[in-house]
Design a protein around this motif. Sequence first.
Motif, PDB file in Angstrom:
ATOM      1  N   SER A   1       0.830  -1.198   0.000  1.00  0.00           N
ATOM      2  CA  SER A   1       0.000   0.000   0.000  1.00  0.00           C
ATOM      3  C   SER A   1       0.862   1.245   0.000  1.00  0.00           C
ATOM      4  O   SER A   1       0.389   2.344  -0.318  1.00  0.00           O
ATOM      5  CB  SER A   1      -0.925   0.011   1.224  1.00  0.00           C
ATOM      6  N   SER A   2       2.139   1.065   0.348  1.00  0.00           N
ATOM      7  CA  SER A   2       3.083   2.177   0.343  1.00  0.00           C
ATOM      8  C   SER A   2       4.490   1.609   0.303  1.00  0.00           C
ATOM      9  O   SER A   2       4.780   0.594   0.927  1.00  0.00           O
ATOM     10  CB  SER A   2       2.895   3.041   1.603  1.00  0.00           C
ATOM     11  N   GLY A   3       5.397   2.260  -0.448  1.00  0.00           N
ATOM     12  CA  GLY A   3       6.766   1.778  -0.536  1.00  0.00           C
ATOM     13  C   GLY A   3       6.918   0.611  -1.489  1.00  0.00           C
ATOM     14  O   GLY A   3       5.957   0.158  -2.126  1.00  0.00           O
ATOM     15  N   GLU A   4       8.117   0.070  -1.546  1.00  0.00           N
ATOM     16  CA  GLU A   4       8.417  -1.023  -2.472  1.00  0.00           C
ATOM     17  C   GLU A   4       9.100  -2.213  -1.815  1.00  0.00           C
ATOM     18  O   GLU A   4       9.329  -3.223  -2.467  1.00  0.00           O
ATOM     19  CB  GLU A   4       9.304  -0.505  -3.615  1.00  0.00           C
ATOM     20  N   GLY A   5       9.451  -2.136  -0.548  1.00  0.00           N
ATOM     21  CA  GLY A   5      10.082  -3.260   0.124  1.00  0.00           C
ATOM     22  C   GLY A   5      11.592  -3.238   0.005  1.00  0.00           C
ATOM     23  O   GLY A   5      12.179  -2.373  -0.643  1.00  0.00           O
ATOM     24  N   PHE A   6      12.253  -4.208   0.663  1.00  0.00           N
ATOM     25  CA  PHE A   6      13.714  -4.257   0.626  1.00  0.00           C
ATOM     26  C   PHE A   6      14.206  -4.876  -0.678  1.00  0.00           C
ATOM     27  O   PHE A   6      13.494  -5.614  -1.355  1.00  0.00           O
ATOM     28  CB  PHE A   6      14.283  -5.002   1.841  1.00  0.00           C
ATOM     29  N   VAL A   7      15.457  -4.592  -1.004  1.00  0.00           N
ATOM     30  CA  VAL A   7      16.015  -4.993  -2.293  1.00  0.00           C
ATOM     31  C   VAL A   7      16.329  -6.476  -2.344  1.00  0.00           C
ATOM     32  O   VAL A   7      16.015  -7.167  -3.304  1.00  0.00           O
ATOM     33  CB  VAL A   7      17.283  -4.169  -2.605  1.00  0.00           C
ATOM     34  N   GLY A   8      16.966  -7.014  -1.340  1.00  0.00           N
ATOM     35  CA  GLY A   8      17.382  -8.414  -1.365  1.00  0.00           C
ATOM     36  C   GLY A   8      17.727  -8.899   0.015  1.00  0.00           C
ATOM     37  O   GLY A   8      17.249  -8.365   1.026  1.00  0.00           O
TER      38      GLY A   8
END
Length: 410
Positions: free
Chosen positions: A140-147
């Motif tokens: 719903s907001s942001g994109e999360g961690f990369v790896g």
Amino acid sequence: MSWLRRILAVGWIAARQLRSDRTRTLFAVLGVTLAVLSVTLLAGVGAGVAETGSEAFEQSGRDLWVSGGPIEVSPGAVGGFQNPISDAHALSSEIGSHEDVKLASPLAFQVVYVSPDGEEFDTIMGSGVPGASQASLSFSSGEGFVGDPHYADGEYTGEMTYEAIVSPEMAIKYDLEVGDTVHVGGTLQTAREHEYEVVGISPTFENFLGTGTVTIPLAEFQTLTGNAYDDRATIVTVQLVDGADPEAVREDLAARHPSYTFRTNEEQLVETVERQAVILAAGTSLVALGVVAGGALALNLLLSIVYVQRETLSVLRAVGITRLGVIGVAVVQALAIASLGYLLGAGATPALAAVIDRAAFAVTGFEGLVRVPGYAYAAGAAVAFGFALLGGVIGAIRVTRFTATNEFLQ
């Protein structure tokens, strides 16, 4: 048209008799209402639990679930229990090498300490997922961690991202937004030492677990909760390639890894529900008792209504009304009571279902646990009119026997 006049006469007499004892009639209607509500709400709970569980598993984007046995209580372990799957990364790699497997991801769940300021801490359900598993999360907001760089070449020696995903419930509770920070750890000490930046808000695990969650990369989660030593995880989820048969892949993987249990979405749902067998059995017993009690109350009152009219019906019998006519009066009364009771019960069902659903959400964290399907109203009608007809017929038989005895004695 004599038959029409007879029917109208029977209806008029039945209505007149019901009005003559309104209190008893009201109680009979309420008894039928109780029986109808018991049936509709029971069906609503059953349908809601099944549909909510199915939706949760469908939304997970996974086809198979791998478990290593029950979670063991371990007083000396962080969080008080031990995750059952060891060497989770290696197992996931082996499963992922199957030609029909697109992705195999170990997931770990553990109670962790969290705090927005590093001063006062609360416990919340924490989850660890590999970076590749984020594709199945909705944000719903942001994109999360990369790896998940902390797990490097089979060792927990890589850098930590210090990035976290929080659920909407946790975000609201601690007034968190993307860019804020939160302390996370398996113990108070580790939580004070590790501050994570919120990089995403996702309802996925909250919907699946029914509670607020904080999610960080799996290897970091294992390190913070003491599960890195033997690479422990709670479960391994498997996503298959398009067109693969889950049943066939499950059987093949189960043969290759006999120490683990492989389940499809439906089987995992059944397993989850069966763990609540005692609660479900208790709930079913209470509702069944409600059906029996409501039906018995309605039946008893319907019989009483007919029985207290025995002298009046005897007079009708004496002035020429046939035995079939007396039975008709009793049956019409019963059907009228059943109709009123059913309409009240069916009309109150949506409102009461909403109240129970809110209460269930407050207790379990799951929405939509009470969903009343169309067949529930049909079942309620069957109970209402079934008890009504039974009461009317039995009452009429008793009354006709009474009048017959009077005739014999005279």
